[in-house]
Each structure stands twice: as structure tokens, then as C-alpha cells.
Design a protein around this motif. Structure first.
Motif, PDB file in Angstrom:
ATOM      1  N   GLY A  40      62.313 -90.281 -34.186  1.00 55.30           N
ATOM      2  CA  GLY A  40      63.087 -90.001 -32.984  1.00 55.30           C
ATOM      3  C   GLY A  40      62.618 -90.761 -31.760  1.00 55.30           C
ATOM      4  O   GLY A  40      63.298 -90.785 -30.749  1.00 55.30           O
ATOM      5  N   GLY A  41      61.456 -91.378 -31.825  1.00 52.42           N
ATOM      6  CA  GLY A  41      60.969 -92.134 -30.679  1.00 52.42           C
ATOM      7  C   GLY A  41      60.499 -91.231 -29.558  1.00 52.42           C
ATOM      8  O   GLY A  41      60.516 -90.009 -29.654  1.00 52.42           O
ATOM      9  N   LEU A  42      60.082 -91.842 -28.474  1.00 53.21           N
ATOM     10  CA  LEU A  42      59.528 -91.073 -27.360  1.00 53.21           C
ATOM     11  C   LEU A  42      60.579 -90.353 -26.544  1.00 53.21           C
ATOM     12  O   LEU A  42      60.246 -89.545 -25.684  1.00 53.21           O
ATOM     13  N   LEU A  43      61.866 -90.606 -26.799  1.00 45.36           N
ATOM     14  CA  LEU A  43      62.886 -89.808 -26.140  1.00 45.36           C
ATOM     15  C   LEU A  43      62.955 -88.417 -26.758  1.00 45.36           C
ATOM     16  O   LEU A  43      63.459 -87.481 -26.145  1.00 45.36           O
ATOM     17  N   SER A  44      62.448 -88.277 -27.979  1.00 40.68           N
ATOM     18  CA  SER A  44      62.468 -86.988 -28.658  1.00 40.68           C
ATOM     19  C   SER A  44      61.220 -86.153 -28.375  1.00 40.68           C
ATOM     20  O   SER A  44      61.248 -84.942 -28.482  1.00 40.68           O
ATOM     21  N   PHE A  45      60.110 -86.809 -28.069  1.00 37.11           N
ATOM     22  CA  PHE A  45      58.864 -86.104 -27.812  1.00 37.11           C
ATOM     23  C   PHE A  45      57.879 -87.063 -27.177  1.00 37.11           C
ATOM     24  O   PHE A  45      58.097 -88.262 -27.152  1.00 37.11           O
ATOM     25  N   GLY A  46      56.771 -86.537 -26.713  1.00 33.38           N
ATOM     26  CA  GLY A  46      55.667 -87.369 -26.271  1.00 33.38           C
ATOM     27  C   GLY A  46      55.885 -88.033 -24.927  1.00 33.38           C
ATOM     28  O   GLY A  46      56.760 -87.679 -24.160  1.00 33.38           O
ATOM     29  N   HIS A  47      55.051 -89.001 -24.666  1.00 27.65           N
ATOM     30  CA  HIS A  47      55.100 -89.765 -23.422  1.00 27.65           C
ATOM     31  C   HIS A  47      54.436 -91.102 -23.687  1.00 27.65           C
ATOM     32  O   HIS A  47      53.815 -91.312 -24.727  1.00 27.65           O
ATOM     33  N   SER A  48      54.561 -92.002 -22.730  1.00 23.15           N
ATOM     34  CA  SER A  48      53.908 -93.297 -22.915  1.00 23.15           C
ATOM     35  C   SER A  48      52.398 -93.115 -22.833  1.00 23.15           C
ATOM     36  O   SER A  48      51.893 -92.109 -22.357  1.00 23.15           O
ATOM     37  N   GLY A  49      51.696 -94.080 -23.293  1.00 21.33           N
ATOM     38  CA  GLY A  49      50.243 -94.010 -23.282  1.00 21.33           C
ATOM     39  C   GLY A  49      49.706 -93.631 -24.648  1.00 21.33           C
ATOM     40  O   GLY A  49      50.386 -93.722 -25.659  1.00 21.33           O
ATOM     41  N   VAL A  50      48.466 -93.206 -24.674  1.00 20.92           N
ATOM     42  CA  VAL A  50      47.756 -92.968 -25.926  1.00 20.92           C
ATOM     43  C   VAL A  50      48.469 -91.959 -26.819  1.00 20.92           C
ATOM     44  O   VAL A  50      48.644 -92.184 -28.012  1.00 20.92           O
ATOM     45  N   ALA A  51      48.908 -90.833 -26.275  1.00 16.36           N
ATOM     46  CA  ALA A  51      49.524 -89.800 -27.119  1.00 16.36           C
ATOM     47  C   ALA A  51      50.782 -90.313 -27.794  1.00 16.36           C
ATOM     48  O   ALA A  51      51.000 -90.087 -28.991  1.00 16.36           O
ATOM     49  N   GLY A  52      51.629 -91.020 -27.058  1.00 12.72           N
ATOM     50  CA  GLY A  52      52.851 -91.556 -27.647  1.00 12.72           C
ATOM     51  C   GLY A  52      52.556 -92.599 -28.704  1.00 12.72           C
ATOM     52  O   GLY A  52      53.161 -92.618 -29.776  1.00 12.72           O
ATOM     53  N   GLY A  53      51.612 -93.492 -28.424  1.00 13.93           N
ATOM     54  CA  GLY A  53      51.244 -94.528 -29.388  1.00 13.93           C
ATOM     55  C   GLY A  53      50.675 -93.942 -30.670  1.00 13.93           C
ATOM     56  O   GLY A  53      50.979 -94.399 -31.772  1.00 13.93           O
ATOM     57  N   MET A  54      49.850 -92.927 -30.549  1.00 16.86           N
ATOM     58  CA  MET A  54      49.281 -92.293 -31.741  1.00 16.86           C
ATOM     59  C   MET A  54      50.355 -91.585 -32.545  1.00 16.86           C
ATOM     60  O   MET A  54      50.275 -91.523 -33.772  1.00 16.86           O
ATOM     61  N   ALA A  55      51.383 -91.050 -31.879  1.00 14.43           N
ATOM     62  CA  ALA A  55      52.492 -90.431 -32.611  1.00 14.43           C
ATOM     63  C   ALA A  55      53.214 -91.491 -33.449  1.00 14.43           C
ATOM     64  O   ALA A  55      53.628 -91.220 -34.575  1.00 14.43           O
ATOM     65  N   HIS A  56      53.351 -92.711 -32.910  1.00 11.68           N
ATOM     66  CA  HIS A  56      53.972 -93.798 -33.675  1.00 11.68           C
ATOM     67  C   HIS A  56      53.114 -94.158 -34.894  1.00 11.68           C
ATOM     68  O   HIS A  56      53.634 -94.382 -35.984  1.00 11.68           O
ATOM     69  N   VAL A  57      51.799 -94.234 -34.697  1.00 11.08           N
ATOM     70  CA  VAL A  57      50.894 -94.558 -35.810  1.00 11.08           C
ATOM     71  C   VAL A  57      50.970 -93.472 -36.879  1.00 11.08           C
ATOM     72  O   VAL A  57      51.044 -93.764 -38.075  1.00 11.08           O
ATOM     73  N   ALA A  58      50.990 -92.212 -36.451  1.00 14.64           N
ATOM     74  CA  ALA A  58      51.077 -91.107 -37.415  1.00 14.64           C
ATOM     75  C   ALA A  58      52.380 -91.179 -38.207  1.00 14.64           C
ATOM     76  O   ALA A  58      52.388 -90.970 -39.429  1.00 14.64           O
TER      77      ALA A  58
END
Length: 89
Positions: free
Chosen positions: A27-45
Motif C-alpha cells: 500500500g505504500g506510505l499513503l496507507s501507513f507510516g511516514h518518511s524516514g527510517v520507519a517508512g523505509g524499514m516498512a518497505h524492507v520488511a
């Protein structure tokens, strides 16, 4: 896509989970998260989950590799990773 051709690819479903180039399967960061470390780690996961074949209804076939890109700060820091499933080439 050639210049001006990306919208046609979207309409065809090329970037859907079952398409030839699935994007943002979580869903990308429009669905959850924010820019920065937390969002990037969600992509890696999500990339790991897809490569491991454990994404359930979001599973995009049997991918061999994944591209992850994230940014931090105010678009001032960027990182890209290419991940490959072990044993798949």
C-alpha cells in the motif's frame, strides 16, 4: 514506459500484485507510516515478506529480487536497496 505511457500501464494493471511489475504491494506510505527510517524499514520488511513468499493475499508471484527506495529528512537523504531471494537468480 515511453513518455506519457505510464498512465496506460497503470490502467492495464502492470503495477498490480499480479502484473509484470508489482509496486507498493503493502500500500505504500499513503496507507501507513511516514518518511524516514520507519517508512523505509516498512518497505524492507515488505520486500523480505514478498521474497520469502509469505505475503498472503498481497503475494506477487514468486519474485527473485526486489527494489526498495526510501527517503529521510525533507527529501534530503535517499537510499536504494536491491534484495535477492537466496537460491533464486
Amino acid at each position: 514506459a515511453p513518455g506519457g505511457g505510464a498512465a496506460d500501464r497503470v490502467r492495464r494493471g502492470d503495477f498490480d500484485a499480479a502484473g509484470p511489475l508489482p509496486l507498493n504491494t503493502h500500500g505504500g506510505l499513503l496507507s501507513f507510516g511516514h518518511s524516514g527510517v520507519a517508512g523505509g524499514m516498512a518497505h524492507v520488511a515488505e520486500a523480505w515478506t514478498q521474497l520469502a513468499g509469505q505475503a498472503g493475499s498481497r503475494q506477487a508471484g514468486a519474485p527473485r529480487c526486489a527494489l526498495v527506495h526510501a527517503d529521510g529528512g525533507v527529501l534530503s537523504a535517499h537510499v536504494s536497496l536491491v534484495l535477492q531471494a537466496e537460491g533464486r537468480r
